[in-house]
Design a protein around this motif. Sequence first.
Motif, PDB file in Angstrom:
ATOM      1  N   ALA A 134       0.815  -1.215   0.000  1.00 21.82           N
ATOM      2  CA  ALA A 134       0.000   0.000   0.000  1.00 21.82           C
ATOM      3  C   ALA A 134       0.847   1.263   0.000  1.00 21.82           C
ATOM      4  O   ALA A 134       0.446   2.295  -0.556  1.00 21.82           O
ATOM      5  CB  ALA A 134      -0.937  -0.003   1.204  1.00 21.82           C
ATOM      6  N   LEU A 135       2.026   1.204   0.617  1.00 23.03           N
ATOM      7  CA  LEU A 135       2.884   2.386   0.730  1.00 23.03           C
ATOM      8  C   LEU A 135       3.878   2.505  -0.428  1.00 23.03           C
ATOM      9  O   LEU A 135       4.368   3.601  -0.693  1.00 23.03           O
ATOM     10  CB  LEU A 135       3.676   2.336   2.047  1.00 23.03           C
ATOM     11  CG  LEU A 135       2.883   2.501   3.342  1.00 23.03           C
ATOM     12  CD1 LEU A 135       3.807   2.261   4.529  1.00 23.03           C
ATOM     13  CD2 LEU A 135       2.237   3.868   3.427  1.00 23.03           C
ATOM     14  N   ARG A 136       4.177   1.409  -1.094  1.00 24.79           N
ATOM     15  CA  ARG A 136       5.324   1.342  -1.998  1.00 24.79           C
ATOM     16  C   ARG A 136       5.277   2.379  -3.112  1.00 24.79           C
ATOM     17  O   ARG A 136       6.299   2.940  -3.478  1.00 24.79           O
ATOM     18  CB  ARG A 136       5.431  -0.068  -2.583  1.00 24.79           C
ATOM     19  CG  ARG A 136       6.606  -0.246  -3.535  1.00 24.79           C
ATOM     20  CD  ARG A 136       6.821  -1.712  -3.842  1.00 24.79           C
ATOM     21  NE  ARG A 136       7.265  -2.437  -2.655  1.00 24.79           N
ATOM     22  CZ  ARG A 136       7.439  -3.745  -2.604  1.00 24.79           C
ATOM     23  NH1 ARG A 136       7.155  -4.478  -3.670  1.00 24.79           N
ATOM     24  NH2 ARG A 136       7.868  -4.327  -1.502  1.00 24.79           N
ATOM     25  N   HIS A 137       4.131   2.630  -3.683  1.00 21.19           N
ATOM     26  CA  HIS A 137       4.049   3.493  -4.857  1.00 21.19           C
ATOM     27  C   HIS A 137       3.556   4.902  -4.545  1.00 21.19           C
ATOM     28  O   HIS A 137       3.116   5.611  -5.448  1.00 21.19           O
ATOM     29  CB  HIS A 137       3.153   2.836  -5.914  1.00 21.19           C
ATOM     30  CG  HIS A 137       3.625   1.470  -6.339  1.00 21.19           C
ATOM     31  ND1 HIS A 137       4.829   1.273  -6.979  1.00 21.19           N
ATOM     32  CD2 HIS A 137       3.069   0.231  -6.174  1.00 21.19           C
ATOM     33  CE1 HIS A 137       4.980  -0.022  -7.209  1.00 21.19           C
ATOM     34  NE2 HIS A 137       3.946  -0.669  -6.730  1.00 21.19           N
ATOM     35  N   ARG A 138       3.633   5.292  -3.296  1.00 21.10           N
ATOM     36  CA  ARG A 138       3.228   6.654  -2.934  1.00 21.10           C
ATOM     37  C   ARG A 138       4.316   7.655  -3.328  1.00 21.10           C
ATOM     38  O   ARG A 138       5.485   7.294  -3.498  1.00 21.10           O
ATOM     39  CB  ARG A 138       2.954   6.750  -1.435  1.00 21.10           C
ATOM     40  CG  ARG A 138       1.873   5.774  -0.941  1.00 21.10           C
ATOM     41  CD  ARG A 138       0.511   6.088  -1.514  1.00 21.10           C
ATOM     42  NE  ARG A 138      -0.504   5.133  -1.082  1.00 21.10           N
ATOM     43  CZ  ARG A 138      -1.249   5.277  -0.002  1.00 21.10           C
ATOM     44  NH1 ARG A 138      -1.090   6.321   0.781  1.00 21.10           N
ATOM     45  NH2 ARG A 138      -2.154   4.374   0.299  1.00 21.10           N
ATOM     46  N   ASP A 139       3.932   8.910  -3.435  1.00 21.17           N
ATOM     47  CA  ASP A 139       4.883   9.927  -3.913  1.00 21.17           C
ATOM     48  C   ASP A 139       5.881  10.375  -2.850  1.00 21.17           C
ATOM     49  O   ASP A 139       6.744  11.192  -3.113  1.00 21.17           O
ATOM     50  CB  ASP A 139       4.129  11.154  -4.448  1.00 21.17           C
ATOM     51  CG  ASP A 139       3.168  11.736  -3.420  1.00 21.17           C
ATOM     52  OD1 ASP A 139       3.145  11.252  -2.265  1.00 21.17           O
ATOM     53  OD2 ASP A 139       2.429  12.684  -3.757  1.00 21.17           O
TER      54      ASP A 139
END
Length: 301
Positions: free
Chosen positions: A293-298
């Motif tokens: 869930a966090l991996r592709h955040r900016d």
Amino acid sequence: MPDEISDLKFFCTLAAAGSIAGCARVVGMSSAAMSRRLSGLEARLGTRLVTRTSRHFALTAEGQRLHERAVRIMEEIEEAEAEVTARADIPHGLLRVGVPSELGRKRLAGIVAAFVEKYPDVTVHLTLSDAGLDVIDDGLDIAIRAGMPPDQGVMATTLISSRRVVCASPDYRARRGLPATPHDLLKHDCICLLRRQRIFNEWVYHDGKVRKEIHVTPHLAASSSEVVHDWAVSGHGIALKVLWDIADDLKCGRLIECLTSYTWEEIVLCAVYPSRAHLPSRTRFFLDFVRQALRHRDFVT
């Protein structure tokens, strides 16, 4: 209890084999050893279970009753073990998770809710605190924290890494201007984090490949990262924040990134848990879910 269960299993095998010799072949032991095992069981129970001669083998009335009960008990044990094994990869049960307040409210509360929606047999108790939660002392299954833990007696895994950002509000820029170099921070109102009377005023950065640090003088300090954040947004000073806390503020212009020519120290977000041995499926699934869930955040570097 293990000895009693072992005896019941032996007696079921003996009854099914129909003879001492047959039982010995099934379990791979000698007939003499099987005979001694039966004699020991009969001595413990105080009754004869089998009538046996060189040509005859039959269960006594007591042996028949024990066999009937033993078969049911062994079937229940097998069913219980099969159920546990079958559920081993299905997340279920209570999961106690602790996170820093600001990170929990902004980033992880929604992820936790989505996890429970996907895995409804899991109950999550989410504790938000800026006090520095300890996975052992606070009775947690997982403690999510910034930076690797100093305690070598626990396990830790990295979820994401991010960078720190020197930031200020447009109001502060209009009133005081912005620093052109890290050394200029000494002339500005800086806002620092406070933990157990320690003020985090050593701000680490890289000038090219050279690691340096500047010891700022705090104009304000707070033990709450959210208060530090709010003070910066309100124009009370310049703060050093992790990108995952202020990414939204930078996007909408509530905060401005300062000193972009310099690289400020990166930090990892890690999950700490007591032990890797026999890690429950709910813990494994939760860690994978949060990481994805966090991996592709900016705010991830």
